[in-house]
Design an enzyme around this catalytic site. Structure first.
Site, PDB file in Angstrom:
ATOM      1  CG  HIS A 193      43.745  40.163  40.422  1.00 18.25           C
ATOM      2  ND1 HIS A 193      44.941  40.630  39.929  1.00 18.25           N
ATOM      3  CD2 HIS A 193      43.565  40.794  41.616  1.00 18.25           C
ATOM      4  CE1 HIS A 193      45.466  41.494  40.789  1.00 18.25           C
ATOM      5  NE2 HIS A 193      44.648  41.603  41.822  1.00 18.25           N
ATOM      6  CG  ASP A 194      38.044  35.216  36.836  1.00 17.61           C
ATOM      7  OD1 ASP A 194      38.719  34.953  35.818  1.00 17.61           O
ATOM      8  OD2 ASP A 194      36.885  34.811  36.996  1.00 17.61           O
ATOM      9  N   GLY A 232      35.290  38.750  31.742  1.00 14.67           N
ATOM     10  CA  GLY A 232      34.845  39.128  33.081  1.00 14.67           C
ATOM     11  C   GLY A 232      34.976  37.973  34.057  1.00 14.67           C
ATOM     12  CB  SER A 282      39.856  33.591  31.859  1.00 12.14           C
ATOM     13  OG  SER A 282      39.986  34.885  32.438  1.00 12.14           O
ATOM     14  CG  HIS A 314      42.941  47.443  48.880  1.00 10.94           C
ATOM     15  ND1 HIS A 314      43.666  48.389  48.189  1.00 10.94           N
ATOM     16  CD2 HIS A 314      42.834  46.377  48.040  1.00 10.94           C
ATOM     17  CE1 HIS A 314      43.981  47.915  46.997  1.00 10.94           C
ATOM     18  NE2 HIS A 314      43.476  46.704  46.877  1.00 10.94           N
ATOM     19  CB  SER A 315      39.062  46.830  54.882  1.00 14.01           C
ATOM     20  OG  SER A 315      38.899  46.650  56.261  1.00 14.01           O
TER      21      SER A 315
END
EC number: 1.11.1.14
Length: 361
Positions: A70-71, A89, A93, A199-200
């Site tokens: 997400h960062d 990127g 932040s 997502h595993s």
């Protein structure tokens, strides 16, 4: 393309350099590392392992990995081309400007994650951008089956918040998601699938609070191919509230399915790559190792970074084999790869599988 060409060149250069260097730095505790600048990370690693992750691939390790994405994904060269700020990127932040970015819809729930990690970052002596990527790599090292990831330091911390709208949502269609990844780092449709290997070892907490910590597959503490197998099973019911945007029906009791995962698993541009990870653990490890490094270098000049990968623990080996959960057979599969038949797999014995929520740390 330019970013990936630079990344490949840097990776080759680092490999050549490592092969030619015989002298290693000796840290104050006697540990030998490739670069002396990395010695300080040994204490940071141990602090995270002992006081945050408890040497487990649990909830906090999952959230640390989520935070890295997400960062880092919040960068848009397309916005920059129009004169707008497109995000930095992997610049930290999301923690530096958490009062802004954790209010963005796709970052729901990350406010608590950021605050739980903040004391560790503050006493680490590391920049925020480096700390986020490093903590994600350390946490993932606790997951059996994971590759040994790369860790680099030397990123520049953010001076402004990333704009909203750059993190993909589970209700986005496949075209939108592929376009977002292509904009962020020139990633193609196959590389987009590589990102989703994360997502595993993941669960949802806030999309449907009624089933908080519901995992995306039956082995959420193991980085294996079960996520890719089980997302190709026919959904039969919502495990929680139902009717929530971006949520699909699940094939197994207790297992949560994102609509975006379901659609990418069945799209003709991505289905064969998706299916391949169900039974090819070596490929899964190789691709995730590459994409994690690429993600962590978004918005940076890779040639300025210092390689501290040898600080990271080696993940435990995988002990599971690809299988159908109990009560599931090949007849429950919705095959989508036109090139290769869905593999023949054993079914776990016993009553139908019910997946437990990921324990809260």
């Amino acid at each position: 393309m330019a970013f990936k060409q630079l990344l490949s060149a840097v990776t080759l250069a680092l490999a050549a350099s490592a092969a030619s260097v015989t002298r290693r730095a000796t840290c104050p505790d006697g540990t030998q590392l490739m670069n002396a600048e990395c010695c300080a990370l040994l204490a940071v690693r141990d602090d995270l392992q002992n006081n945050m992750f408890n040497n487990e691939c649990g909830d906090e390790a999952h959230e640390a990995l989520r935070l890295t994405f997400h960062d880092a994904i919040a960068i848009s060269p397309a916005m920059e081309a129009t004169g707008q700020f497109g995000g930095g990127g992997a610049d930290g932040s999301i923690m530096i400007f958490s009062d802004i970015e954790t209010k963005f819809h796709p970052n729901i729930g990350l406010d608590e994650v950021v605050e739980s990690f903040r004391p560790f970052q503050q006493r680490s002596g590391m920049g925020v951008a480096d700390f986020i990527q490093f903590s994600g790599a350390v946490g993932t090292s606790n997951c059996p089956g994971a590759p040994t990831l790369n860790a680099f330091i030397g990123r520049k911390d953010a001076t402004q918040a990333a704009p909203d709208g750059l993190v993909p949502e589970p209700f986005h269609d496949v075209n939108t998601i592929l376009a977002r990844f292509n904009d962020a780092g020139d990633f193609d449709e196959l590389e987009t699938v590589w990102f989703l290997i994360a997502h595993s070892v993941a669960a949802q907490n806030d999309i449907d609070p009624a089933v908080s910590h519901a995992p995306f597959d039956s082995t959420p503490s193991v980085m294996d191919g079960q996520f890719f197998i089980e997302t190709q099973l026919r959904g039969v019911e919502f495990i929680g509230s139902g009717g929530i945007e971006g949520v699909a029906e699940s094939p197994v009791k207790g297992e949560f399915r994102l609509m975006s995962d379901q659609q990418i698993a069945r799209d003709n541009r991505t289905a064969c790559e998706w299916q391949s990870f169900g039974t090819d653990q070596a490929k899964l490890q190789n691709r995730f190792q590459f994409i994690f490094e690429a993600m962590g270098q978004l918005g940076t000049d890779p040639t300025t970074l210092i390689d501290c990968s040898d600080v990271l623990p080696v993940p435990p080996p995988l002990s599971t084999v690809p299988h159908f959960p109990a009560g599931i057979t090949i007849n429950d599969v919705e095959p989508a790869c036109a090139e290769t038949p869905f593999p023949t797999l054993p079914t776990d014995p016993g009553p139908a599988t019910a997946v437990a929520a990921v324990p809260r740390d």
